[in-house]
Scaffold this active site. Structure first.
Site, PDB file in Angstrom:
ATOM      1  N   ARG A  67       0.835  -1.212   0.000  1.00  0.00           N
ATOM      2  CA  ARG A  67       0.000   0.000   0.000  1.00  0.00           C
ATOM      3  C   ARG A  67       0.869   1.262   0.000  1.00  0.00           C
ATOM      4  NH1 ARG A  67      -3.924   2.760   4.176  1.00  0.00           N
ATOM      5  NH2 ARG A  67      -5.329   3.784   2.710  1.00  0.00           N
ATOM      6  N   HIS A  71       0.605   4.228  -2.688  1.00  0.00           N
ATOM      7  CA  HIS A  71       0.362   5.634  -2.332  1.00  0.00           C
ATOM      8  C   HIS A  71       1.534   6.522  -2.752  1.00  0.00           C
ATOM      9  CE1 HIS A  71      -3.295   5.573   0.511  1.00  0.00           C
ATOM     10  NE2 HIS A  71      -3.352   4.549  -0.317  1.00  0.00           N
ATOM     11  N   ASN A  99      -3.625   9.134   4.543  1.00  0.00           N
ATOM     12  CA  ASN A  99      -2.425   8.317   4.760  1.00  0.00           C
ATOM     13  C   ASN A  99      -2.217   7.951   6.233  1.00  0.00           C
ATOM     14  OD1 ASN A  99      -1.640   8.040   2.116  1.00  0.00           O
ATOM     15  ND2 ASN A  99      -0.363   9.874   2.104  1.00  0.00           N
ATOM     16  N   HIS A 198      -6.199  -5.811  -2.637  1.00  0.00           N
ATOM     17  CA  HIS A 198      -7.015  -5.933  -1.419  1.00  0.00           C
ATOM     18  C   HIS A 198      -7.232  -7.384  -1.005  1.00  0.00           C
ATOM     19  CE1 HIS A 198      -8.754  -1.611  -1.933  1.00  0.00           C
ATOM     20  NE2 HIS A 198      -7.502  -1.627  -1.552  1.00  0.00           N
TER      21      HIS A 198
HETATM   22  C1  HEM Z   1      -8.712   1.224  -6.515  1.00  0.00           C
HETATM   23  C2  HEM Z   1      -8.672   2.169  -5.607  1.00  0.00           C
HETATM   24  C3  HEM Z   1      -8.306   1.913  -4.181  1.00  0.00           C
HETATM   25  C4  HEM Z   1      -8.925   2.406  -3.096  1.00  0.00           C
HETATM   26  C5  HEM Z   1     -10.138   3.305  -3.088  1.00  0.00           C
HETATM   27  C6  HEM Z   1      -8.245   1.890  -1.938  1.00  0.00           C
HETATM   28  C7  HEM Z   1      -8.577   2.176  -0.626  1.00  0.00           C
HETATM   29  C8  HEM Z   1      -8.055   1.558   0.481  1.00  0.00           C
HETATM   30  C9  HEM Z   1      -8.469   1.772   1.833  1.00  0.00           C
HETATM   31  C10 HEM Z   1      -9.525   2.776   2.265  1.00  0.00           C
HETATM   32  C11 HEM Z   1      -7.770   0.932   2.628  1.00  0.00           C
HETATM   33  C12 HEM Z   1      -7.917   0.754   4.143  1.00  0.00           C
HETATM   34  C13 HEM Z   1      -7.244   1.857   4.932  1.00  0.00           C
HETATM   35  C14 HEM Z   1      -7.582   1.704   6.406  1.00  0.00           C
HETATM   36  O1  HEM Z   1      -8.686   2.054   6.777  1.00  0.00           O
HETATM   37  O2  HEM Z   1      -6.730   1.205   7.172  1.00  0.00           O
HETATM   38  C15 HEM Z   1      -6.898   0.180   1.782  1.00  0.00           C
HETATM   39  C16 HEM Z   1      -6.031  -0.784   2.211  1.00  0.00           C
HETATM   40  C17 HEM Z   1      -5.139  -1.427   1.393  1.00  0.00           C
HETATM   41  N1  HEM Z   1      -4.940  -1.202   0.054  1.00  0.00           N
HETATM   42 FE1  HEM Z   1      -6.103  -0.100  -1.152  1.00  0.00          FE
HETATM   43  N2  HEM Z   1      -7.207   1.115  -2.350  1.00  0.00           N
HETATM   44  C18 HEM Z   1      -7.193   1.098  -3.721  1.00  0.00           C
HETATM   45  C19 HEM Z   1      -6.262   0.480  -4.517  1.00  0.00           C
HETATM   46  C20 HEM Z   1      -5.206  -0.245  -4.046  1.00  0.00           C
HETATM   47  C21 HEM Z   1      -4.102  -0.694  -4.840  1.00  0.00           C
HETATM   48  C22 HEM Z   1      -3.918  -0.353  -6.316  1.00  0.00           C
HETATM   49  C23 HEM Z   1      -3.278  -1.407  -4.024  1.00  0.00           C
HETATM   50  C24 HEM Z   1      -1.989  -2.092  -4.359  1.00  0.00           C
HETATM   51  C25 HEM Z   1      -1.716  -2.597  -5.519  1.00  0.00           C
HETATM   52  C26 HEM Z   1      -3.881  -1.407  -2.722  1.00  0.00           C
HETATM   53  C27 HEM Z   1      -3.383  -2.073  -1.631  1.00  0.00           C
HETATM   54  C28 HEM Z   1      -3.946  -2.016  -0.367  1.00  0.00           C
HETATM   55  C29 HEM Z   1      -3.489  -2.838   0.734  1.00  0.00           C
HETATM   56  C30 HEM Z   1      -2.428  -3.923   0.653  1.00  0.00           C
HETATM   57  C31 HEM Z   1      -4.215  -2.449   1.848  1.00  0.00           C
HETATM   58  C32 HEM Z   1      -4.109  -3.013   3.267  1.00  0.00           C
HETATM   59  C33 HEM Z   1      -3.104  -2.200   4.068  1.00  0.00           C
HETATM   60  C34 HEM Z   1      -2.886  -2.716   5.480  1.00  0.00           C
HETATM   61  O3  HEM Z   1      -3.096  -3.881   5.759  1.00  0.00           O
HETATM   62  O4  HEM Z   1      -2.482  -1.893   6.324  1.00  0.00           O
HETATM   63  N3  HEM Z   1      -5.021  -0.654  -2.760  1.00  0.00           N
HETATM   64  N4  HEM Z   1      -7.079   0.583   0.479  1.00  0.00           N
END
Ligand code: HEM
Length: 329
Positions: A67, A71, A99, A198
Site C-alpha cells: 500500500r 500511495h 495516509n 485488497h
Molecule cells: C482502486 C482504488 C483503491 C482504493 C479506493 C483503496 C482504498 C483503500 C483503503 C480505504 C484501505 C484501508 C485503509 C484503512 O482504513 O486502514 C486500503 C487498504 C489497502 N490497500 Fe487499497 N485502495 C485502492 C487500490 C489499491 C491498490 C492499487 C493497491 C496495491 C496494488 C492497494 C493495496 C492495499 C493494501 C495492501 C491495503 C491493506 C493495508 C494494510 O493492511 O495496512 N489498494 N485501500
C-alpha cells in the site's frame, strides 16, 4: 563545410532530444531490471534479506509495503515523496488523513541504512520501496512474484494537499476510479487487477462504515453489500471505535485471487471494490481472475506499470541519503 555543420546540428539535436527524454521521463522506459548491476551488485540481495527478516517477525508487512508503494506512485509518481517527514510548517503527504494508517516507514529506513553501508548514495528510496513491496509480498512464495524495473530517483517535494486529488477514495464510483487510473496511464485492466491488492491486509472500520448505516435516503445499508456480511461487519465495527477488519476474511495474509471470489459474493469491503462490478468490461476481467495463475500474471504486469508512474530518471531528482529527508544543498 556545409555537410559538417549539418552533422554538428544533427548531433546537437540528438543530444537535446535525449536530454529531453530523460527530463520528461519515459514512464518507465528508461527503467531497467539490471540498473544496479554494476553500481551496487549487492543491493537487491540486501533489500530482499532485510525485508524477509522483517516479514518473519510481522507477516502483515507485505500489505503495509504494497500500500505504501501504491500511495507513493499515485502521488507525484514513484519518487518516495510519501516517505518525507514534514519540515517546519510545511505539511507532507504522510500527514494527510488519507495516509493516517500507512506504515512500514521504519522498515524502509532499516533497508536504506543497510544498503547505504555497502553503496552510499547509489540506491534511491523510491527503488527500495518498489523492491521491498515486491519482496515482502513474495516471501511466502519463495520467489519474486514480479519483476521490478529500477532506476527511479527520489523527488524533493511532498505536499499533503496532493493526496486528496491524486489518491482514490474508498467511496469512489466506477467512473471516478477509471478516470483517476487513466490519468496515471493505467487502463481498466490495471484498475481491476491492482484492486486485487485488497486480497491482503486490513482496513479500519471508518473506511467503509458509511455502507453500514444511513447509507442513503432509501436504504440503511449499501445494497451492493451482502446483507449477512453487512451484519457481521456491524458487530465487528462498534460505534465510537475504529478497529481493523480483514479485507479478505480468513485469507487476508495470503496473496491470492480470493478477493475476486468474495467480490462476486458482494463482500468487497469498499464501494470502490463493489464499483468494479457495475461495469460489464470490468466484471469480465474480474471473472478471468477466478483463475489464480491469470491473476498473478496480470498483477505483475500492472505492478510494473504502476511502478513506472511519472518516475524521475537520469539527472532529475536525487538519491536521498535518508529516506525521510531531502539531501541538503
Ligand atoms: C482502486 C482504488 C483503491 C482504493 C479506493 C483503496 C482504498 C483503500 C483503503 C480505504 C484501505 C484501508 C485503509 C484503512 O482504513 O486502514 C486500503 C487498504 C489497502 N490497500 Fe487499497 N485502495 C485502492 C487500490 C489499491 C491498490 C492499487 C493497491 C496495491 C496494488 C492497494 C493495496 C492495499 C493494501 C495492501 C491495503 C491493506 C493495508 C494494510 O493492511 O495496512 N489498494 N485501500
Amino acid at each position: 563545410m556545409k555537410t559538417s555543420n549539418t552533422n554538428i546540428l544533427l548531433l546537437v539535436s540528438l543530444i537535446l532530444a535525449f536530454e529531453f527524454l530523460i527530463l520528461c521521463n519515459g514512464q518507465g522506459t528508461l527503467l531497467s531490471k539490471t540498473f544496479y548491476k554494476k553500481s551496487c551488485p549487492k543491493a537487491l540481495d540486501i533489500i530482499k534479506n532485510v525485508t524477509s527478516s522483517k516479514v518473519a517477525a510481522n507477516s502483515a508487512l507485505g500489505a503495509k509495503l504494497l500500500r505504501l508503494h501504491f500511495h507513493d506512485c499515485f502521488v507525484r509518481g514513484c519518487d518516495a515523496s510519501v516517505l518525507l517527514d514534514p519540515v517546519g510548517t510545511g505539511q507532507t503527504e504522510k500527514q494527510s488523513i488519507v495516509n493516517t494508517f500507512l506504515s512500514g516507514y521504519d522498515v524502509i529506513d532499516n533497508i536504506k541504512t543497510a544498503v547505504e553501508k555497502v553503496c552510499p548514495d547509489v540506491v534511491s528510496c523510491a527503488d527500495i520501496l518498489a523492491l521491498a513491496a515486491r519482496d515482502s509480498v513474495s516471501v511466502p512464495f519463495g520467489k519474486p512474484m514480479w519483476d521490478v524495473l529500477l532506476g527511479r530517483r527520489d523527488g524533493n517535494v511532498s505536499l499533503l494537499t496532493d493526496t486528496f486529488v491524486q489518491l482514490p477514495a474508498p467511496f469512489s464510483n466506477f467512473t471516478s476510479l477509471k478516470t483517476l487510473f487513466a490519468s496515471k496511464k493505467l487502463n481498466l485492466n490495471d484498475l481491476v487487477t491492482l484492486s486485487g491488492g485488497h486480497t491482503i491486509g486490513v482496513s479500519h472500520c471508518g473506511s467503509f462504515s458509511n455502507r453500514l448505516s444511513n447509507f442513503s435516503s432509501t436504504s440503511n445499508t449499501d445494497p451492493s453489500l451482502d446483507p449477512a456480511y453487512a451484519n457481521l461487519l456491524r458487530t465487528e465495527c462498534p460505534t465510537n471505535s475504529n478497529p481493523e477488519v480483514e479485507m479478505d476474511p480468513q485469507s487476508s495474509l495470503s496473496f491470492d485471487n480470493h478477493y475476486y471470489k468474495i467480490l462476486f459474493e458482494k463482500k468487497g469491503l469498499f464501494q470502490s471494490d463493489a464499483a468494479l462490478l457495475t461495469n460489464r468490461d470490468a466484471t469480465t476481467i474480474a471473472q478471468k481472475f477466478t483463475n489464480n495463475k491469470k491473476f498473478f500474471e496480470e498483477f505483475g504486469k500492472s505492478m510494473q506499470k504502476m511502478g513506472a508512474i511519472e518516475v524521475l530518471v537520469g539527472k532529475v531528482g536525487e538519491i536521498r541519503k535518508q529516506c525521510r529527508v531531502v539531501n541538503s544543498k
